[in-house]
Write a protein that holds these residues in place. Structure first.
Motif, PDB file in Angstrom:
ATOM      1  N   MET A 205      10.304  19.635 -14.651  1.00  0.00           N
ATOM      2  CA  MET A 205      10.418  20.313 -13.383  1.00  0.00           C
ATOM      3  C   MET A 205       9.552  19.576 -12.365  1.00  0.00           C
ATOM      4  O   MET A 205       8.396  19.302 -12.607  1.00  0.00           O
ATOM      5  N   ALA A 206      10.130  19.235 -11.242  1.00  0.00           N
ATOM      6  CA  ALA A 206       9.412  18.532 -10.192  1.00  0.00           C
ATOM      7  C   ALA A 206       8.588  19.518  -9.372  1.00  0.00           C
ATOM      8  O   ALA A 206       8.990  20.659  -9.150  1.00  0.00           O
ATOM      9  N   LYS A 207       7.454  19.063  -8.948  1.00  0.00           N
ATOM     10  CA  LYS A 207       6.564  19.851  -8.098  1.00  0.00           C
ATOM     11  C   LYS A 207       6.389  19.124  -6.775  1.00  0.00           C
ATOM     12  O   LYS A 207       6.373  17.895  -6.718  1.00  0.00           O
ATOM     13  N   GLN A 208       6.232  19.881  -5.722  1.00  0.00           N
ATOM     14  CA  GLN A 208       6.033  19.310  -4.402  1.00  0.00           C
ATOM     15  C   GLN A 208       4.558  19.049  -4.172  1.00  0.00           C
ATOM     16  O   GLN A 208       3.703  19.846  -4.551  1.00  0.00           O
ATOM     17  N   THR A 209       4.254  17.901  -3.541  1.00  0.00           N
ATOM     18  CA  THR A 209       2.887  17.528  -3.196  1.00  0.00           C
ATOM     19  C   THR A 209       2.889  17.047  -1.760  1.00  0.00           C
ATOM     20  O   THR A 209       3.776  16.309  -1.342  1.00  0.00           O
ATOM     21  N   ASN A 210       1.905  17.459  -1.014  1.00  0.00           N
ATOM     22  CA  ASN A 210       1.772  17.024   0.382  1.00  0.00           C
ATOM     23  C   ASN A 210       0.680  15.971   0.479  1.00  0.00           C
ATOM     24  O   ASN A 210      -0.357  16.083  -0.173  1.00  0.00           O
ATOM     25  N   ILE A 211       0.946  14.932   1.280  1.00  0.00           N
ATOM     26  CA  ILE A 211      -0.059  13.900   1.518  1.00  0.00           C
ATOM     27  C   ILE A 211      -0.173  13.668   3.014  1.00  0.00           C
ATOM     28  O   ILE A 211       0.763  13.944   3.773  1.00  0.00           O
ATOM     29  N   ARG A 212      -1.308  13.146   3.434  1.00  0.00           N
ATOM     30  CA  ARG A 212      -1.518  12.805   4.846  1.00  0.00           C
ATOM     31  C   ARG A 212      -1.603  11.290   4.972  1.00  0.00           C
ATOM     32  O   ARG A 212      -2.324  10.638   4.224  1.00  0.00           O
ATOM     33  N   LEU A 213      -0.825  10.751   5.896  1.00  0.00           N
ATOM     34  CA  LEU A 213      -0.834   9.321   6.181  1.00  0.00           C
ATOM     35  C   LEU A 213      -1.042   9.127   7.667  1.00  0.00           C
ATOM     36  O   LEU A 213      -0.522   9.909   8.467  1.00  0.00           O
ATOM     37  N   ASP A 214      -1.771   8.071   8.032  1.00  0.00           N
ATOM     38  CA  ASP A 214      -1.864   7.827   9.471  1.00  0.00           C
ATOM     39  C   ASP A 214      -0.519   7.277   9.941  1.00  0.00           C
ATOM     40  O   ASP A 214       0.328   6.871   9.136  1.00  0.00           O
ATOM     41  N   ASP A 215      -0.296   7.297  11.241  1.00  0.00           N
ATOM     42  CA  ASP A 215       1.018   6.964  11.795  1.00  0.00           C
ATOM     43  C   ASP A 215       1.498   5.566  11.403  1.00  0.00           C
ATOM     44  O   ASP A 215       2.674   5.375  11.063  1.00  0.00           O
ATOM     45  N   ALA A 216       0.607   4.577  11.429  1.00  0.00           N
ATOM     46  CA  ALA A 216       1.004   3.199  11.116  1.00  0.00           C
ATOM     47  C   ALA A 216       1.409   3.064   9.646  1.00  0.00           C
ATOM     48  O   ALA A 216       2.410   2.407   9.327  1.00  0.00           O
ATOM     49  N   VAL A 217       0.655   3.686   8.753  1.00  0.00           N
ATOM     50  CA  VAL A 217       0.975   3.615   7.320  1.00  0.00           C
ATOM     51  C   VAL A 217       2.285   4.337   7.052  1.00  0.00           C
ATOM     52  O   VAL A 217       3.141   3.843   6.305  1.00  0.00           O
ATOM     53  N   LYS A 218       2.478   5.491   7.679  1.00  0.00           N
ATOM     54  CA  LYS A 218       3.721   6.247   7.475  1.00  0.00           C
ATOM     55  C   LYS A 218       4.918   5.434   7.960  1.00  0.00           C
ATOM     56  O   LYS A 218       5.947   5.355   7.271  1.00  0.00           O
ATOM     57  N   ALA A 219       4.805   4.803   9.112  1.00  0.00           N
ATOM     58  CA  ALA A 219       5.910   4.001   9.648  1.00  0.00           C
ATOM     59  C   ALA A 219       6.227   2.826   8.717  1.00  0.00           C
ATOM     60  O   ALA A 219       7.401   2.537   8.438  1.00  0.00           O
ATOM     61  N   ALA A 220       5.197   2.157   8.216  1.00  0.00           N
ATOM     62  CA  ALA A 220       5.412   1.033   7.301  1.00  0.00           C
ATOM     63  C   ALA A 220       6.042   1.514   5.996  1.00  0.00           C
ATOM     64  O   ALA A 220       6.946   0.862   5.462  1.00  0.00           O
ATOM     65  N   ALA A 221       5.589   2.653   5.493  1.00  0.00           N
ATOM     66  CA  ALA A 221       6.143   3.200   4.250  1.00  0.00           C
ATOM     67  C   ALA A 221       7.599   3.598   4.445  1.00  0.00           C
ATOM     68  O   ALA A 221       8.443   3.349   3.573  1.00  0.00           O
ATOM     69  N   GLU A 222       7.918   4.207   5.573  1.00  0.00           N
ATOM     70  CA  GLU A 222       9.305   4.583   5.852  1.00  0.00           C
ATOM     71  C   GLU A 222      10.196   3.343   5.937  1.00  0.00           C
ATOM     72  O   GLU A 222      11.326   3.352   5.431  1.00  0.00           O
ATOM     73  N   ASP A 223       9.674   2.272   6.542  1.00  0.00           N
ATOM     74  CA  ASP A 223      10.429   1.029   6.639  1.00  0.00           C
ATOM     75  C   ASP A 223      10.700   0.446   5.246  1.00  0.00           C
ATOM     76  O   ASP A 223      11.821   0.045   4.934  1.00  0.00           O
TER      77      ASP A 223
END
Length: 88
Positions: free
Chosen positions: A1-19
């Motif tokens: 069973m999968a569990k949800q986890t929340n993380i905080r990323l700064d804007d630049a890291v989030k943009a790079a990860a999304e890319d």
């Protein structure tokens, strides 16, 4: 069973990860989950390799301490007990 986890990323890291996720055909969630899984599997593989090396290095000492009776209570190899034919 999968569990949800929340993380905080700064804007630049989030943009790079999304890319990077997009280039791999993944969602950000899938990309992060794959990274974590790969890290956990790598750590597990490193542990198992270390354990195998340790056991190989000290096998003589283990043998001297434990001996051949690795499974006390079980008959020795080749002397398997068989149940009576009328056993249920």
């Amino acid at each position: 069973m999968a569990k949800q986890t929340n993380i905080r990323l700064d804007d630049a890291v989030k943009a790079a990860a999304e890319d990077r996720a997009k280039r791999r055909g993944l969602t950000l969630q899938g990309y992060v989950a794959d990274l974590i899984e790969a890290d956990v599997n790598q750590a597990r593989a490193a542990f198992m390799a270390g354990a195998a090396t340790f056991l190989a290095q000290y096998s003589d000492e283990f043998e001297a301490e434990v001996g051949e009776d690795r499974y006390p209570g079980l008959p020795p190899e080749g002397q398997a007990e068989s149940a009576p034919r009328d056993a249920a």
